[in-house]
Scaffold this motif. Structure first.
Motif, PDB file in Angstrom:
ATOM      1  N   MET A 233       0.847  -1.159   0.000  1.00  0.00           N
ATOM      2  CA  MET A 233       0.000   0.000   0.000  1.00  0.00           C
ATOM      3  C   MET A 233       0.898   1.230   0.000  1.00  0.00           C
ATOM      4  SD  MET A 233      -3.021   1.596   0.446  1.00  0.00           S
ATOM      5  CE  MET A 233      -4.109   0.274   0.829  1.00  0.00           C
ATOM      6  N   VAL A 234       0.710   2.081  -0.971  1.00  0.00           N
ATOM      7  CA  VAL A 234       1.430   3.347  -1.015  1.00  0.00           C
ATOM      8  C   VAL A 234       0.534   4.404  -0.383  1.00  0.00           C
ATOM      9  CG1 VAL A 234       2.485   5.102  -2.476  1.00  0.00           C
ATOM     10  CG2 VAL A 234       2.693   2.686  -3.098  1.00  0.00           C
ATOM     11  N   ILE A 235       1.035   5.030   0.668  1.00  0.00           N
ATOM     12  CA  ILE A 235       0.285   6.067   1.376  1.00  0.00           C
ATOM     13  C   ILE A 235       0.829   7.418   0.942  1.00  0.00           C
ATOM     14  CG2 ILE A 235      -0.334   7.020   3.623  1.00  0.00           C
ATOM     15  CD1 ILE A 235       0.035   4.145   4.742  1.00  0.00           C
ATOM     16  N   ASP A 236       0.046   8.112   0.149  1.00  0.00           N
ATOM     17  CA  ASP A 236       0.406   9.415  -0.401  1.00  0.00           C
ATOM     18  C   ASP A 236      -0.663  10.408   0.039  1.00  0.00           C
ATOM     19  OD1 ASP A 236       1.715  11.390  -1.938  1.00  0.00           O
ATOM     20  OD2 ASP A 236       0.491  10.923  -3.686  1.00  0.00           O
ATOM     21  N   GLU A 237      -0.692  10.695   1.318  1.00  0.00           N
ATOM     22  CA  GLU A 237      -1.728  11.530   1.935  1.00  0.00           C
ATOM     23  C   GLU A 237      -1.100  12.417   2.991  1.00  0.00           C
ATOM     24  OE1 GLU A 237      -5.035  11.677   1.275  1.00  0.00           O
ATOM     25  OE2 GLU A 237      -4.764  10.222  -0.314  1.00  0.00           O
ATOM     26  N   GLY A 238      -1.793  13.501   3.332  1.00  0.00           N
ATOM     27  CA  GLY A 238      -1.414  14.275   4.498  1.00  0.00           C
ATOM     28  C   GLY A 238      -1.242  15.755   4.281  1.00  0.00           C
ATOM     29  N   LEU A 239      -0.807  16.185   3.093  1.00  0.00           N
ATOM     30  CA  LEU A 239      -0.554  17.610   2.895  1.00  0.00           C
ATOM     31  C   LEU A 239      -1.829  18.438   3.048  1.00  0.00           C
ATOM     32  CD1 LEU A 239       1.465  19.831   2.349  1.00  0.00           C
ATOM     33  CD2 LEU A 239       1.144  19.455  -0.098  1.00  0.00           C
ATOM     34  N   LYS A 240      -2.934  17.972   2.479  1.00  0.00           N
ATOM     35  CA  LYS A 240      -4.192  18.710   2.619  1.00  0.00           C
ATOM     36  C   LYS A 240      -4.633  18.747   4.079  1.00  0.00           C
ATOM     37  CE  LYS A 240      -5.918  18.102  -2.040  1.00  0.00           C
ATOM     38  NZ  LYS A 240      -6.983  17.605  -2.895  1.00  0.00           N
ATOM     39  N   ASP A 241      -4.359  17.681   4.827  1.00  0.00           N
ATOM     40  CA  ASP A 241      -4.676  17.670   6.251  1.00  0.00           C
ATOM     41  C   ASP A 241      -3.873  18.741   6.986  1.00  0.00           C
ATOM     42  OD1 ASP A 241      -6.460  15.379   6.140  1.00  0.00           O
ATOM     43  OD2 ASP A 241      -4.648  14.190   5.817  1.00  0.00           O
ATOM     44  N   ILE A 242      -2.584  18.821   6.689  1.00  0.00           N
ATOM     45  CA  ILE A 242      -1.715  19.832   7.305  1.00  0.00           C
ATOM     46  C   ILE A 242      -2.236  21.231   6.968  1.00  0.00           C
ATOM     47  CG2 ILE A 242       0.602  20.874   7.206  1.00  0.00           C
ATOM     48  CD1 ILE A 242       0.727  18.329   8.815  1.00  0.00           C
ATOM     49  N   LEU A 243      -2.561  21.458   5.702  1.00  0.00           N
ATOM     50  CA  LEU A 243      -3.044  22.771   5.271  1.00  0.00           C
ATOM     51  C   LEU A 243      -4.391  23.122   5.899  1.00  0.00           C
ATOM     52  CD1 LEU A 243      -1.975  22.661   1.534  1.00  0.00           C
ATOM     53  CD2 LEU A 243      -0.930  24.005   3.378  1.00  0.00           C
ATOM     54  N   ALA A 244      -5.166  22.107   6.285  1.00  0.00           N
ATOM     55  CA  ALA A 244      -6.460  22.335   6.932  1.00  0.00           C
ATOM     56  C   ALA A 244      -6.322  22.541   8.436  1.00  0.00           C
ATOM     57  CB  ALA A 244      -7.396  21.169   6.641  1.00  0.00           C
ATOM     58  N   GLY A 245      -5.080  22.471   8.945  1.00  0.00           N
ATOM     59  CA  GLY A 245      -4.858  22.744  10.362  1.00  0.00           C
ATOM     60  C   GLY A 245      -4.531  21.550  11.223  1.00  0.00           C
ATOM     61  N   THR A 246      -4.456  20.360  10.652  1.00  0.00           N
ATOM     62  CA  THR A 246      -4.062  19.188  11.426  1.00  0.00           C
ATOM     63  C   THR A 246      -2.575  19.307  11.746  1.00  0.00           C
ATOM     64  OG1 THR A 246      -5.704  17.840  10.286  1.00  0.00           O
ATOM     65  CG2 THR A 246      -3.925  16.661  11.404  1.00  0.00           C
ATOM     66  N   ASP A 247      -2.217  19.117  13.014  1.00  0.00           N
ATOM     67  CA  ASP A 247      -0.798  19.221  13.344  1.00  0.00           C
ATOM     68  C   ASP A 247      -0.091  17.903  13.038  1.00  0.00           C
ATOM     69  OD1 ASP A 247      -1.199  17.459  15.509  1.00  0.00           O
ATOM     70  OD2 ASP A 247      -1.310  19.071  16.963  1.00  0.00           O
TER      71      ASP A 247
ATOM     72  N   ILE B  18       4.263   1.634   2.139  1.00  0.00           N
ATOM     73  CA  ILE B  18       5.245   2.541   1.544  1.00  0.00           C
ATOM     74  C   ILE B  18       4.661   3.948   1.655  1.00  0.00           C
ATOM     75  CG2 ILE B  18       6.558   3.182  -0.513  1.00  0.00           C
ATOM     76  CD1 ILE B  18       6.022   0.259  -1.498  1.00  0.00           C
ATOM     77  N   TYR B  19       5.278   4.770   2.471  1.00  0.00           N
ATOM     78  CA  TYR B  19       4.852   6.162   2.603  1.00  0.00           C
ATOM     79  C   TYR B  19       5.516   6.997   1.519  1.00  0.00           C
ATOM     80  CZ  TYR B  19       3.437   5.193   7.464  1.00  0.00           C
ATOM     81  OH  TYR B  19       2.842   4.712   8.602  1.00  0.00           O
ATOM     82  N   THR B  20       4.896   8.103   1.156  1.00  0.00           N
ATOM     83  CA  THR B  20       5.583   9.135   0.381  1.00  0.00           C
ATOM     84  C   THR B  20       5.649  10.364   1.273  1.00  0.00           C
ATOM     85  OG1 THR B  20       3.569  10.014  -0.634  1.00  0.00           O
ATOM     86  CG2 THR B  20       4.755   8.303  -1.858  1.00  0.00           C
ATOM     87  N   THR B  21       6.799  11.033   1.264  1.00  0.00           N
ATOM     88  CA  THR B  21       6.918  12.252   2.056  1.00  0.00           C
ATOM     89  C   THR B  21       6.019  13.333   1.460  1.00  0.00           C
ATOM     90  OG1 THR B  21       8.860  12.934   0.778  1.00  0.00           O
ATOM     91  CG2 THR B  21       9.260  11.764   2.868  1.00  0.00           C
ATOM     92  N   LEU B  22       5.699  14.312   2.282  1.00  0.00           N
ATOM     93  CA  LEU B  22       4.827  15.402   1.866  1.00  0.00           C
ATOM     94  C   LEU B  22       5.632  16.432   1.079  1.00  0.00           C
ATOM     95  CD1 LEU B  22       2.855  15.898   5.201  1.00  0.00           C
ATOM     96  CD2 LEU B  22       2.351  14.362   3.303  1.00  0.00           C
ATOM     97  N   THR B  23       5.063  16.865  -0.026  1.00  0.00           N
ATOM     98  CA  THR B  23       5.753  17.816  -0.897  1.00  0.00           C
ATOM     99  C   THR B  23       5.578  19.237  -0.369  1.00  0.00           C
ATOM    100  OG1 THR B  23       3.809  17.862  -2.341  1.00  0.00           O
ATOM    101  CG2 THR B  23       5.581  16.321  -2.915  1.00  0.00           C
ATOM    102  N   PRO B  24       6.431  20.163  -0.802  1.00  0.00           N
ATOM    103  CA  PRO B  24       6.394  21.535  -0.273  1.00  0.00           C
ATOM    104  C   PRO B  24       5.101  22.279  -0.598  1.00  0.00           C
ATOM    105  CG  PRO B  24       8.421  21.143  -1.497  1.00  0.00           C
ATOM    106  CD  PRO B  24       7.531  19.967  -1.737  1.00  0.00           C
ATOM    107  N   CYS B  25       4.802  23.269   0.255  1.00  0.00           N
ATOM    108  CA  CYS B  25       3.652  24.131   0.027  1.00  0.00           C
ATOM    109  C   CYS B  25       4.059  25.605   0.078  1.00  0.00           C
ATOM    110  CB  CYS B  25       2.546  23.849   1.033  1.00  0.00           C
ATOM    111  SG  CYS B  25       3.001  24.100   2.765  1.00  0.00           S
ATOM    112  N   HIS B  26       5.350  25.884   0.261  1.00  0.00           N
ATOM    113  CA  HIS B  26       5.835  27.265   0.352  1.00  0.00           C
ATOM    114  C   HIS B  26       5.437  28.028  -0.914  1.00  0.00           C
ATOM    115  CE1 HIS B  26       8.386  30.520   1.687  1.00  0.00           C
ATOM    116  NE2 HIS B  26       8.972  30.549   0.504  1.00  0.00           N
TER     117      HIS B  26
END
Length: 140
Positions: free
Chosen positions: A1-15, A38-46
């Motif tokens: 399982m490739v887990i490619d999630e999380g950036l939208k959660d961070i942007l929505a305020g999840t710590d 298999i995780y994928t790291t979160l890509t930049p949002c700057h």
């Protein structure tokens, strides 16, 4: 399982701590079912207007957690560094180290469609190329 999630959660305020706890629960359940993770790291949002300094710090902390998850016991847990694949240092950044941005070079390195957070097809292609295909096969 490739887990490619999380950036939208961070942007929505999840710590990062909450995100890491969720990642851990998902990892543990998948492994209990005998599924590799298999995780994928979160890509930049700057540069993306809703991305605050705190959001980016949480993103970087989540990436550190992800890269610390490698476990070669069966079923294995590993990661692909999507951030390293598509990001470059922001040449206008005064931070040390400089903030990361999506590479906006010409094809095939045109990873930023212009909003500084979503990825182009070339970016997803580069990340899929970065996957170590041997990690997708059965454990020995």
């Amino acid at each position: 399982m490739v887990i490619d999630e999380g950036l939208k959660d961070i942007l929505a305020g999840t710590d990062d701590t909450t995100l890491e706890e969720s990642y851990g629960l998902l990892r543990d359940q998948l492994r209990a079912w005998g599924i590799k993770v298999i995780y994928t790291t979160l890509t930049p949002c700057h540069g993306y207007a809703p991305c605050t300094t705190d959001n980016d710090a949480d993103r970087a902390d989540a990436n550190t957690w992800i890269t610390d998850q490698t476990d070669y016991t069966t079923p294995t847990v590993t990661y692909t560094d999507a951030e390293q694949t598509v990001a470059i240092p922001d040449p206008t950044s005064t931070a040390d180290p400089p903030a990361l941005i999506l590479n906006a070079g010409s094809a095939p390195s045109d990873y930023d469609p212009g909003d500084h957070v979503n990825l182009t097809a070339d970016a997803y292609h580069a990340i899929s190329d970065a996957l170590d295909l041997t990690t997708l096969g059965p454990d020995a």
